[in-house]
Design a protein around this motif. Structure first.
Motif, PDB file in Angstrom:
ATOM      1  N   GLY A 141      59.101  -8.377  64.827  1.00  0.00           N
ATOM      2  CA  GLY A 141      60.328  -8.776  64.164  1.00  0.00           C
ATOM      3  C   GLY A 141      60.048  -9.792  63.071  1.00  0.00           C
ATOM      4  N   ASP A 142      61.071 -10.536  62.679  1.00  0.00           N
ATOM      5  CA  ASP A 142      60.909 -11.548  61.632  1.00  0.00           C
ATOM      6  C   ASP A 142      59.878 -12.579  62.079  1.00  0.00           C
ATOM      7  N   ALA A 143      59.001 -12.963  61.157  1.00  0.00           N
ATOM      8  CA  ALA A 143      57.906 -13.872  61.484  1.00  0.00           C
ATOM      9  C   ALA A 143      58.320 -15.327  61.307  1.00  0.00           C
ATOM     10  N   GLN A 144      57.729 -16.171  62.137  1.00  0.00           N
ATOM     11  CA  GLN A 144      57.864 -17.617  62.004  1.00  0.00           C
ATOM     12  C   GLN A 144      56.678 -18.132  61.197  1.00  0.00           C
ATOM     13  N   SER A 145      56.948 -18.908  60.150  1.00  0.00           N
ATOM     14  CA  SER A 145      55.896 -19.451  59.307  1.00  0.00           C
ATOM     15  C   SER A 145      55.541 -20.861  59.753  1.00  0.00           C
ATOM     16  N   ARG A 146      54.241 -21.150  59.797  1.00  0.00           N
ATOM     17  CA  ARG A 146      53.759 -22.489  60.123  1.00  0.00           C
ATOM     18  C   ARG A 146      52.678 -22.856  59.104  1.00  0.00           C
ATOM     19  N   LEU A 147      52.962 -23.875  58.296  1.00  0.00           N
ATOM     20  CA  LEU A 147      52.018 -24.317  57.276  1.00  0.00           C
ATOM     21  C   LEU A 147      50.996 -25.247  57.923  1.00  0.00           C
ATOM     22  N   MET A 148      49.720 -24.832  57.893  1.00  0.00           N
ATOM     23  CA  MET A 148      48.655 -25.547  58.587  1.00  0.00           C
ATOM     24  C   MET A 148      47.802 -26.310  57.586  1.00  0.00           C
ATOM     25  N   GLY A 149      47.648 -27.613  57.810  1.00  0.00           N
ATOM     26  CA  GLY A 149      46.806 -28.436  56.956  1.00  0.00           C
ATOM     27  C   GLY A 149      45.405 -28.563  57.534  1.00  0.00           C
ATOM     28  N   VAL A 150      44.391 -28.444  56.682  1.00  0.00           N
ATOM     29  CA  VAL A 150      42.993 -28.490  57.110  1.00  0.00           C
ATOM     30  C   VAL A 150      42.455 -29.907  56.959  1.00  0.00           C
TER      31      VAL A 150
END
Length: 293
Positions: free
Chosen positions: A154-163
């Motif tokens: 279904g619709d995706a959840q976005s998670r912005l990951m910092g390195v």
């Protein structure tokens, strides 16, 4: 309180079964120091060099080419976990939805390929561990999580990951956790010297090069890392511990320890802390594992 488990013995990979499903967990793992030469038809390095493996209990994992087909009727996923990542490390994510699901999908936006998790029974919540490649080229990545029930995600959840940049090498031990608490990583080298926040550099060359949220004062990236550079780690037995120095008002802290040893499959261990913390120094902490290099 601390509980731990290891999924290391549940992972397997071989060229002939890369796209297959293994009875417990099949994960494509890019080992620190190993180079995989792929034909153009097999080239999914864009994703596997970022997310080297996905682990789950009670299901199977396969790495697929391309992008998953969208199912508009599937539940929308939500994903929570530490959004700071380190090369060679691992983090835990909890993926949930408002209706039961049997499949979980995880990928990095813009990178070819995705991980397809097939659960052994419907759930409305699942714990995943993501293990990262030892060379992360970007400063941040947009991870996507989605769930489905047989017809695609279904619709995706976005998670912005910092390195967060850290050292890697022959031996790398790291810990990631999911609350704003003070967790400390300890490694005792084969010469018996303990590396931790009170002794960051060992005579053997090992170094604590990332210390997070000391005494609840930050910087709080909720990761710590101890490493020996290439061709410097002493041979012998290593001991790994983690300690709950202070809860910093968090009621529970879940952690993931990742052990990367050149020439071996990466191993992950999980557990949790509750209570106030012990503000321990030398010799403190709960045993996670021992290993031999």
């Amino acid at each position: 309180m601390q509980e731990s488990r290891s999924l290391a013995d549940c992972r397997s990979w071989s060229p002939s079964s890369r796209w297959g499903r293994v009875a417990v967990v099949a994960s494509f793992l890019l080992l620190s120091g190993c180079r995989l030469f792929l034909t153009p038809e097999e080239d999914v390095l864009a994703l596997s060099s970022i997310i080297a493996a996905v682990e789950v209990e009670g299901g199977t994992v396969a790495l697929q080419e391309g992008s998953p087909s969208h199912d508009a009727t599937a539940p929308r996923a939500d994903a929570s976990g530490n959004q700071a990542i380190i090369p060679g490390g691992g983090t835990g994510f909890v993926v949930t939805a408002d209706a039961p699901f049997t499949q979980v999908f995880a990928w990095a936006d813009g990178a070819d390929g995705y991980y397809w998790v097939e659960l052994d029974a419907p759930r409305d919540s699942v714990d995943l561990i993501l293990v990262y490649g030892s060379s992360l080229a970007e400063n941040q990545y947009d991870f996507r999580f989605a769930v489905g029930d047989g017809a695609g995600p279904g619709d995706a959840q976005s998670r912005l990951m910092g390195v967060v940049t850290v050292g890697t090498g022959d031996v790398q031990v790291s810990v990631s956790w999911d609350a704003p608490s003070d967790v400390d990583l300890y490694v005792v080298d084969p010469q018996g010297e303990e590396i931790y926040y009170g002794n960051r550099q060992a005579a053997s060359g090992g170094e604590l090069d990332l210390d997070s949220n000391a005494a609840c004062h930050g910087p709080d990236v909720q990761n710590e890392n101890i490493t020996w550079p290439e061709d410097s780690a002493p041979r012998g037995e290593y001991t790994v511990r983690v300690n709950h120095w202070d809860n910093c008002e968090a009621s529970r802290t879940n952690w993931v320890v990742t052990v990367q040893v050149r020439g071996q499959v990466a191993r992950t261990y999980t557990g949790s802390f509750t209570g106030a913390g012990n503000q321990g120094g030398a010799g403190a902490g709960e045993l996670v594992t021992t290993f031999v290099y």
